[in-house]
Design a protein around this motif. Structure first.
Motif, PDB file in Angstrom:
ATOM      1  N   LEU A 266       0.829  -1.198   0.000  1.00  0.00           N
ATOM      2  CA  LEU A 266       0.000   0.000   0.000  1.00  0.00           C
ATOM      3  C   LEU A 266       0.871   1.258   0.000  1.00  0.00           C
ATOM      4  N   ARG A 267       1.965   1.233   0.792  1.00  0.00           N
ATOM      5  CA  ARG A 267       2.864   2.380   0.792  1.00  0.00           C
ATOM      6  C   ARG A 267       3.541   2.542  -0.567  1.00  0.00           C
ATOM      7  N   ARG A 268       3.861   1.409  -1.200  1.00  0.00           N
ATOM      8  CA  ARG A 268       4.452   1.487  -2.535  1.00  0.00           C
ATOM      9  C   ARG A 268       3.448   2.076  -3.529  1.00  0.00           C
ATOM     10  N   ALA A 269       2.181   1.709  -3.389  1.00  0.00           N
ATOM     11  CA  ALA A 269       1.144   2.285  -4.250  1.00  0.00           C
ATOM     12  C   ALA A 269       1.033   3.783  -4.025  1.00  0.00           C
ATOM     13  N   ASN A 270       1.093   4.194  -2.766  1.00  0.00           N
ATOM     14  CA  ASN A 270       1.021   5.619  -2.456  1.00  0.00           C
ATOM     15  C   ASN A 270       2.225   6.371  -3.023  1.00  0.00           C
ATOM     16  N   THR A 271       3.395   5.763  -2.955  1.00  0.00           N
ATOM     17  CA  THR A 271       4.579   6.400  -3.527  1.00  0.00           C
ATOM     18  C   THR A 271       4.426   6.589  -5.029  1.00  0.00           C
ATOM     19  N   THR A 272       3.899   5.553  -5.695  1.00  0.00           N
ATOM     20  CA  THR A 272       3.655   5.675  -7.136  1.00  0.00           C
ATOM     21  C   THR A 272       2.664   6.786  -7.435  1.00  0.00           C
ATOM     22  N   MET A 273       1.634   6.869  -6.607  1.00  0.00           N
ATOM     23  CA  MET A 273       0.617   7.903  -6.821  1.00  0.00           C
ATOM     24  C   MET A 273       1.194   9.295  -6.587  1.00  0.00           C
ATOM     25  N   THR A 274       1.881   9.498  -5.477  1.00  0.00           N
ATOM     26  CA  THR A 274       2.332  10.845  -5.106  1.00  0.00           C
ATOM     27  C   THR A 274       3.561  11.309  -5.875  1.00  0.00           C
ATOM     28  N   GLN A 275       4.390  10.373  -6.340  1.00  0.00           N
ATOM     29  CA  GLN A 275       5.627  10.763  -7.005  1.00  0.00           C
ATOM     30  C   GLN A 275       5.573  10.645  -8.526  1.00  0.00           C
ATOM     31  N   GLU A 276       4.639   9.870  -9.051  1.00  0.00           N
ATOM     32  CA  GLU A 276       4.556   9.677 -10.496  1.00  0.00           C
ATOM     33  C   GLU A 276       3.230  10.179 -11.078  1.00  0.00           C
ATOM     34  N   ILE A 277       2.118   9.703 -10.521  1.00  0.00           N
ATOM     35  CA  ILE A 277       0.818   9.964 -11.135  1.00  0.00           C
ATOM     36  C   ILE A 277       0.313  11.373 -10.851  1.00  0.00           C
ATOM     37  N   LEU A 278       0.276  11.730  -9.575  1.00  0.00           N
ATOM     38  CA  LEU A 278      -0.267  13.052  -9.237  1.00  0.00           C
ATOM     39  C   LEU A 278       0.577  14.199  -9.807  1.00  0.00           C
ATOM     40  N   PRO A 279       1.915  14.117  -9.822  1.00  0.00           N
ATOM     41  CA  PRO A 279       2.680  15.193 -10.479  1.00  0.00           C
ATOM     42  C   PRO A 279       2.336  15.342 -11.961  1.00  0.00           C
ATOM     43  N   ALA A 280       2.121  14.192 -12.642  1.00  0.00           N
ATOM     44  CA  ALA A 280       1.724  14.267 -14.058  1.00  0.00           C
ATOM     45  C   ALA A 280       0.343  14.899 -14.196  1.00  0.00           C
ATOM     46  N   ALA A 281      -0.579  14.530 -13.309  1.00  0.00           N
ATOM     47  CA  ALA A 281      -1.921  15.121 -13.355  1.00  0.00           C
ATOM     48  C   ALA A 281      -1.870  16.612 -13.030  1.00  0.00           C
ATOM     49  N   LYS A 282      -1.012  16.985 -12.088  1.00  0.00           N
ATOM     50  CA  LYS A 282      -0.880  18.398 -11.732  1.00  0.00           C
ATOM     51  C   LYS A 282      -0.300  19.205 -12.891  1.00  0.00           C
ATOM     52  N   GLU A 283       0.681  18.632 -13.596  1.00  0.00           N
ATOM     53  CA  GLU A 283       1.260  19.320 -14.733  1.00  0.00           C
ATOM     54  C   GLU A 283       0.239  19.451 -15.871  1.00  0.00           C
ATOM     55  N   LEU A 284      -0.558  18.412 -16.062  1.00  0.00           N
ATOM     56  CA  LEU A 284      -1.624  18.501 -17.068  1.00  0.00           C
ATOM     57  C   LEU A 284      -2.600  19.616 -16.716  1.00  0.00           C
ATOM     58  N   TYR A 285      -2.951  19.712 -15.452  1.00  0.00           N
ATOM     59  CA  TYR A 285      -3.850  20.771 -14.993  1.00  0.00           C
ATOM     60  C   TYR A 285      -3.214  22.150 -15.219  1.00  0.00           C
ATOM     61  N   ARG A 286      -1.910  22.266 -14.961  1.00  0.00           N
ATOM     62  CA  ARG A 286      -1.220  23.539 -15.176  1.00  0.00           C
ATOM     63  C   ARG A 286      -1.218  23.921 -16.658  1.00  0.00           C
ATOM     64  N   ILE A 287      -0.987  22.948 -17.529  1.00  0.00           N
ATOM     65  CA  ILE A 287      -0.962  23.212 -18.974  1.00  0.00           C
ATOM     66  C   ILE A 287      -2.322  23.695 -19.456  1.00  0.00           C
ATOM     67  N   GLU A 288      -3.368  22.998 -19.034  1.00  0.00           N
ATOM     68  CA  GLU A 288      -4.714  23.382 -19.491  1.00  0.00           C
ATOM     69  C   GLU A 288      -5.150  24.714 -18.892  1.00  0.00           C
ATOM     70  N   THR A 289      -4.724  24.989 -17.663  1.00  0.00           N
ATOM     71  CA  THR A 289      -5.050  26.272 -17.052  1.00  0.00           C
ATOM     72  C   THR A 289      -4.318  27.408 -17.760  1.00  0.00           C
ATOM     73  N   ALA A 290      -3.069  27.153 -18.176  1.00  0.00           N
ATOM     74  CA  ALA A 290      -2.322  28.158 -18.937  1.00  0.00           C
ATOM     75  C   ALA A 290      -2.988  28.413 -20.283  1.00  0.00           C
ATOM     76  N   ARG A 291      -3.505  27.368 -20.907  1.00  0.00           N
ATOM     77  CA  ARG A 291      -4.227  27.537 -22.177  1.00  0.00           C
ATOM     78  C   ARG A 291      -5.479  28.381 -21.960  1.00  0.00           C
ATOM     79  N   LEU A 292      -6.161  28.158 -20.858  1.00  0.00           N
ATOM     80  CA  LEU A 292      -7.337  28.972 -20.537  1.00  0.00           C
ATOM     81  C   LEU A 292      -6.952  30.435 -20.379  1.00  0.00           C
ATOM     82  N   GLY A 293      -5.842  30.696 -19.682  1.00  0.00           N
ATOM     83  CA  GLY A 293      -5.385  32.075 -19.519  1.00  0.00           C
ATOM     84  C   GLY A 293      -5.028  32.725 -20.849  1.00  0.00           C
ATOM     85  N   ALA A 294      -4.406  31.954 -21.756  1.00  0.00           N
ATOM     86  CA  ALA A 294      -4.059  32.495 -23.075  1.00  0.00           C
ATOM     87  C   ALA A 294      -5.311  32.824 -23.878  1.00  0.00           C
TER      88      ALA A 294
END
Length: 517
Positions: free
Chosen positions: A231-259
């Motif tokens: 479970l801790r390994r799953a959480n590490t995958t989520m917090t270090q790999e998946i959520l950063p990618a999702a956060k970056e996707l959110y940042r990209i789309e939010t920047a497009r909205l601002g443009a």
């Protein structure tokens, strides 16, 4: 003087070139010389060839002559055109033609530039409503669903060897929703290599995460301690790999909205400048006409001026209204949504780290530190409510309903902070059962059921933030649609009125020209 026989008694020495055939007795002048009657003239001077256009008895007593080397050649038409234009401009009809052409070009150019710039801004406003904002919201939903899945998995693990049915269903729903939204984002991310890279990473890592969760559950059901490690390994995958990618996707789309917002609100300086110039030129032309004819109004020029003024006023008022509405949709809609979505994500991550602190069984200090940092980002230092994302969202809420939901979420976050402090004391003193009951609910060591626990507070925070997000999204759509509507019809109307204005100016100048015929 000697003359050629072909010239006979009709010959006469010519000293000036070129010469015209003089018509007498009613015969035509400037008659083209027929080469059939050409002859040579010998003797002094530069005349080498003579021609005549008549026959004896026609009454013509002058013979045209030309030299082979001294006669000036006619210039090409393109070389003569500027001179003709300059000559025409020295007369009043010529000046009027130039003025009419310039007025028509200015008015048509004003209409064309207005249509072009407004079309671009209307397209950007349409992208705000139908493309960039929905994509930004979808990216936020991906992040929230993934974070909620991680939180639910940790909570289900703490509940015992068998996950509660509602926890299992919530986890599965989160994974399904996240997968569907990732697929939708992939279909809508054409032209954005950065977004595609993050989506590919999400697609690669999500099956890895769910695999770790299933191993953790299987081992937990069998009572094997290694389940906690999975479970801790799953959480590490989520917090270090998946959520950063999702956060970056959110940042990209939010920047497009601002443009898109910036493009939609950009001031049409070129159209404004041409409009003022065209209107000024039309007023000058009317004043010039008045000073030369003493006529107060030229109907064609008045019509052209009126059409140009209507387009210019429509442009200024329409774009100003659109800008105001779009700005309102950003300040009270899109920006509030960004803050609220970030607040939801912070609360989900805080909840996941709170659960993992107990899963770690005494070695979860890092998870507890992360929980404290995230909850204080949400509700301020020590959850005092004076700073943090919730305080920021409260300041942006522009009506009572929006403020009330944020205030309720703030109270729930403060209660969460206080209950977690009690649970930590229990866990640190070895009372794991009491700490667990005050976190996910259940019976205390004394046998009594915990009346309050942090899961209730988290659910209250998440529910109220979800309500606030829906409320702000409605406000955003209303203002953004109003802004887009303010530009509706302006491009086509400007083009049509500009054509009519140019036609009016041309007719007005034509009326003046008719006086010279």
């Amino acid at each position: 003087m000697k003359t050629d026989k072909g010239a006979g008694r009709w010959g006469r020495k010519i000293h000036a070139l070129p010469m015209r055939i003089v018509s007498i007795c009613g015969h035509t002048a400037d008659q083209e010389i027929d080469p059939a009657y050409a002859g040579s003239v010998q003797g002094g001077g530069s005349v080498t060839q003579t021609q005549y256009s008549g026959r004896p008895g026609d009454g013509v007593d002058v013979i045209a002559s030309a030299t082979g080397s001294d006669a000036p050649r006619r210039r090409p038409a393109w070389a003569e055109q500027p001179g003709r234009l300059r000559e025409a401009a020295t007369t009043e009809p010529g000046r009027l033609r130039v003025i009419g052409a310039l007025l028509a070009v200015l008015v048509v150019a004003f209409g064309a530039v207005t249509a072009w710039q407004i079309t671009d801004r209307a397209a950007a406003a349409d992208n705000v409503v139908n493309r960039s904002e929905p994509l930004s919201s979808r990216a936020a939903d991906i992040y929230r669903s993934l974070a909620d899945a991680d939180t639910t998995a940790a909570g289900g693990f703490l509940a015992g060897r068998q996950d509660p049915a509602d926890a299992r269903k919530r986890y599965n729903d989160d994974i399904r929703i996240a997968s569907r939204y990732i697929a939708e984002a992939a279909a809508a991310s054409e032209g954005s290599d950065q977004a595609k890279a993050q989506i590919e990473k999400l697609n690669e890592q999500l099956p890895v995460y769910t695999g770790y969760v299933e191993r953790a559950r299987a081992n937990n059901r069998l009572g094997y301690p290694v389940g906690g490690a999975y479970l801790r390994r799953a959480n590490t995958t989520m917090t270090q790999e998946i959520l950063p990618a999702a956060k970056e996707l959110y940042r990209i789309e939010t920047a497009r909205l601002g443009a898109d917002y910036a493009d939609a609100k950009a001031l049409p300086w070129a159209a404004w400048g041409l409009g003022v110039l065209a209107l000024g030129a039309l007023v000058w032309a009317q004043r010039r006409s008045y000073r030369r004819t003493n006529r107060v109004f030229n109907q064609g020029l008045v019509a052209g001026s009126a059409a140009t003024a209507v387009v210019l006023m429509w442009l200024v008022v329409g774009h100003s209204l659109a800008r105001i509405q779009l700005n309102d949709s950003y300040v009270n809609g899109a920006r509030s949504l960004q803050v609220l979505n970030t607040a939801r994500i912070e609360s989900l991550q805080a909840r996941a780290n709170e659960n993992l602190t107990l899963v770690a069984r005494g070695s979860g200090a890092s998870y507890n530190d992360a929980y404290r940092a995230e909850l204080q980002d949400l509700a301020g230092k020590g959850a005092n409510g004076k700073t943090g994302l919730l305080a920021q969202a409260l300041s942006m809420a522009d009506d009572a309903k929006g403020r009330d939901t944020v205030k309720t979420a703030m109270k729930a976050a403060q209660a969460w902070w206080a209950l977690n402090a009690t649970a930590r004391k229990d866990d640190d003193s070895g009372e794991y059962q009491d700490a667990l009951a005050r976190t996910i609910g259940g019976n205390l060591k004394s046998g009594q059921k915990a009346a309050q626990y942090t899961a209730q507070c988290f659910d209250a925070v998440d529910t109220n933030l979800a309500t606030a997000v829906a409320h702000e999204h409605t406000a955003f759509q209303r203002s953004a649609n109003d802004g887009r509507g303010a530009l509706g019809g302006l491009a086509a109307g400007a083009a049509l009125l500009a054509v009519l204005g140019a036609a009016g100016a041309a007719l007005g100048i034509g009326r003046r020209l008719s006086e010279y015929r």
